[in-house]
Design a protein around this motif. Structure first.
Motif, PDB file in Angstrom:
ATOM      1  N   GLU A  88       0.857  -1.185   0.000  1.00 21.33           N
ATOM      2  CA  GLU A  88       0.000   0.000   0.000  1.00 21.33           C
ATOM      3  C   GLU A  88       0.897   1.240   0.000  1.00 21.33           C
ATOM      4  N   PRO A  89       1.411   1.609  -1.182  1.00 25.40           N
ATOM      5  CA  PRO A  89       2.361   2.721  -1.259  1.00 25.40           C
ATOM      6  C   PRO A  89       1.798   4.049  -0.751  1.00 25.40           C
ATOM      7  N   ASP A  90       0.491   4.253  -0.900  1.00 24.68           N
ATOM      8  CA  ASP A  90      -0.106   5.504  -0.419  1.00 24.68           C
ATOM      9  C   ASP A  90       0.081   5.678   1.090  1.00 24.68           C
ATOM     10  N   LYS A  91      -0.077   4.586   1.825  1.00 27.86           N
ATOM     11  CA  LYS A  91       0.093   4.656   3.277  1.00 27.86           C
ATOM     12  C   LYS A  91       1.551   4.912   3.650  1.00 27.86           C
ATOM     13  N   GLU A  92       2.479   4.257   2.942  1.00 25.02           N
ATOM     14  CA  GLU A  92       3.906   4.489   3.197  1.00 25.02           C
ATOM     15  C   GLU A  92       4.296   5.927   2.852  1.00 25.02           C
ATOM     16  N   LEU A  93       3.727   6.446   1.779  1.00 24.61           N
ATOM     17  CA  LEU A  93       4.003   7.825   1.382  1.00 24.61           C
ATOM     18  C   LEU A  93       3.502   8.792   2.444  1.00 24.61           C
ATOM     19  N   ASP A  94       2.309   8.543   2.960  1.00 28.75           N
ATOM     20  CA  ASP A  94       1.763   9.396   4.027  1.00 28.75           C
ATOM     21  C   ASP A  94       2.681   9.413   5.248  1.00 28.75           C
ATOM     22  N   LYS A  95       3.238   8.248   5.601  1.00 28.47           N
ATOM     23  CA  LYS A  95       4.170   8.173   6.737  1.00 28.47           C
ATOM     24  C   LYS A  95       5.455   8.938   6.428  1.00 28.47           C
ATOM     25  N   ALA A  96       5.988   8.748   5.233  1.00 27.31           N
ATOM     26  CA  ALA A  96       7.256   9.376   4.858  1.00 27.31           C
ATOM     27  C   ALA A  96       7.154  10.894   4.843  1.00 27.31           C
ATOM     28  N   ILE A  97       6.027  11.409   4.406  1.00 28.10           N
ATOM     29  CA  ILE A  97       5.843  12.860   4.307  1.00 28.10           C
ATOM     30  C   ILE A  97       5.950  13.534   5.673  1.00 28.10           C
ATOM     31  N   GLN A  98       5.687  12.791   6.735  1.00 27.31           N
ATOM     32  CA  GLN A  98       5.764  13.351   8.083  1.00 27.31           C
ATOM     33  C   GLN A  98       7.204  13.618   8.517  1.00 27.31           C
ATOM     34  N   GLY A  99       8.154  12.953   7.893  1.00 29.93           N
ATOM     35  CA  GLY A  99       9.558  13.115   8.271  1.00 29.93           C
ATOM     36  C   GLY A  99      10.211  14.297   7.572  1.00 29.93           C
ATOM     37  N   GLN A 100      11.189  14.898   8.229  1.00 30.24           N
ATOM     38  CA  GLN A 100      11.855  16.091   7.708  1.00 30.24           C
ATOM     39  C   GLN A 100      12.613  15.819   6.404  1.00 30.24           C
ATOM     40  N   ILE A 101      13.334  14.701   6.343  1.00 25.57           N
ATOM     41  CA  ILE A 101      14.160  14.431   5.160  1.00 25.57           C
ATOM     42  C   ILE A 101      13.311  14.288   3.899  1.00 25.57           C
ATOM     43  N   PHE A 102      12.183  13.589   3.997  1.00 24.58           N
ATOM     44  CA  PHE A 102      11.324  13.412   2.826  1.00 24.58           C
ATOM     45  C   PHE A 102      10.615  14.720   2.492  1.00 24.58           C
ATOM     46  N   HIS A 103      10.241  15.457   3.518  1.00 28.09           N
ATOM     47  CA  HIS A 103       9.590  16.756   3.308  1.00 28.09           C
ATOM     48  C   HIS A 103      10.524  17.706   2.548  1.00 28.09           C
ATOM     49  N   GLU A 104      11.794  17.737   2.944  1.00 28.60           N
ATOM     50  CA  GLU A 104      12.769  18.587   2.248  1.00 28.60           C
ATOM     51  C   GLU A 104      12.959  18.134   0.802  1.00 28.60           C
ATOM     52  N   PHE A 105      12.960  16.823   0.592  1.00 30.37           N
ATOM     53  CA  PHE A 105      13.104  16.284  -0.760  1.00 30.37           C
ATOM     54  C   PHE A 105      11.920  16.701  -1.636  1.00 30.37           C
ATOM     55  N   THR A 106      10.710  16.578  -1.102  1.00 28.29           N
ATOM     56  CA  THR A 106       9.541  16.968  -1.893  1.00 28.29           C
ATOM     57  C   THR A 106       9.533  18.463  -2.165  1.00 28.29           C
ATOM     58  N   ASP A 107      10.042  19.272  -1.225  1.00 22.55           N
ATOM     59  CA  ASP A 107      10.154  20.713  -1.480  1.00 22.55           C
ATOM     60  C   ASP A 107      11.078  20.992  -2.662  1.00 22.55           C
ATOM     61  N   LYS A 108      12.181  20.239  -2.754  1.00 19.57           N
ATOM     62  CA  LYS A 108      13.109  20.401  -3.878  1.00 19.57           C
ATOM     63  C   LYS A 108      12.434  20.026  -5.194  1.00 19.57           C
ATOM     64  N   ILE A 109      11.673  18.948  -5.166  1.00 19.09           N
ATOM     65  CA  ILE A 109      10.958  18.521  -6.368  1.00 19.09           C
ATOM     66  C   ILE A 109       9.946  19.589  -6.787  1.00 19.09           C
ATOM     67  N   LEU A 110       9.179  20.073  -5.831  1.00 22.29           N
ATOM     68  CA  LEU A 110       8.167  21.081  -6.142  1.00 22.29           C
ATOM     69  C   LEU A 110       8.787  22.376  -6.666  1.00 22.29           C
ATOM     70  N   ALA A 111       9.949  22.741  -6.152  1.00 20.65           N
ATOM     71  CA  ALA A 111      10.623  23.957  -6.629  1.00 20.65           C
ATOM     72  C   ALA A 111      10.992  23.819  -8.112  1.00 20.65           C
ATOM     73  N   ILE A 112      11.220  22.599  -8.551  1.00 19.68           N
ATOM     74  CA  ILE A 112      11.573  22.372  -9.958  1.00 19.68           C
ATOM     75  C   ILE A 112      10.328  22.259 -10.843  1.00 19.68           C
ATOM     76  N   VAL A 113       9.337  21.493 -10.398  1.00 16.04           N
ATOM     77  CA  VAL A 113       8.177  21.261 -11.264  1.00 16.04           C
ATOM     78  C   VAL A 113       7.152  22.396 -11.235  1.00 16.04           C
ATOM     79  N   SER A 114       7.138  23.159 -10.179  1.00 19.16           N
ATOM     80  CA  SER A 114       6.231  24.317 -10.156  1.00 19.16           C
ATOM     81  C   SER A 114       6.904  25.473  -9.406  1.00 19.16           C
ATOM     82  N   PRO A 115       7.907  26.074 -10.049  1.00 17.75           N
ATOM     83  CA  PRO A 115       8.626  27.169  -9.398  1.00 17.75           C
ATOM     84  C   PRO A 115       7.727  28.361  -9.126  1.00 17.75           C
ATOM     85  N   LYS A 116       7.982  29.019  -8.002  1.00 17.78           N
ATOM     86  CA  LYS A 116       7.236  30.238  -7.671  1.00 17.78           C
ATOM     87  C   LYS A 116       7.728  31.358  -8.562  1.00 17.78           C
TER      88      LYS A 116
END
Length: 133
Positions: free
Chosen positions: A104-132
């Protein structure tokens, strides 16, 4: 969705997938054996390019179609030094493998998003795919 047995020893549930051929394996020992004996796939440059654009086997369902990245955004992620540097972090790589190999990857993703390291990684991805702007 059932989990697959290790493609090497056939005895244990697989936890990982070979990055070259996507064959399931359960441990470092089985991965090494797979690489030595079973995974003799050497890709030509054209095959490497094609492999890089292969979509996941599981269906992708999104609530909002605008959430999907286009080919240009995907290419920007692939060549990003920030993303490559972030992926050198062993903890982050383990999180991604855990998500990818989960029943159930959705559940694992929800858990990972709570952690700082994954949150920082997703911020980097978002800065590239939808820059402000």
């Amino acid at each position: 969705m059932g989990s697959k047995a290790c493609g090497v020893c056939k005895e244990v549930q697989s936890k990982y997938k070979c990055p070259s051929c996507r064959a399931p394996y359960c441990s470092v020992a089985c991965f090494k054996k797979h690489k030595e004996i079973l995974c003799q796939k050497s890709l030509t440059p054209l095959e490497e390019q094609t492999a890089a654009t292969v979509r996941p086997a599981r269906s992708l369902e999104v609530e909002e179609p605008s959430w999907l990245v286009n080919e240009e955004q995907l290419q920007s992620l692939a060549v990003s030094a920030d993303i490559r540097d972030a992926l050198k972090d062993e903890e982050l790589r383990k999180l991604i493998i855990r998500i990818d190999s989960a029943e159930e990857p959705d559940k694992e993703l929800d858990k990972a998003i709570q952690g700082q390291i994954f949150h920082e990684f997703t911020d980097k991805i978002l800065a590239i795919v939808s820059p402000k702007e």
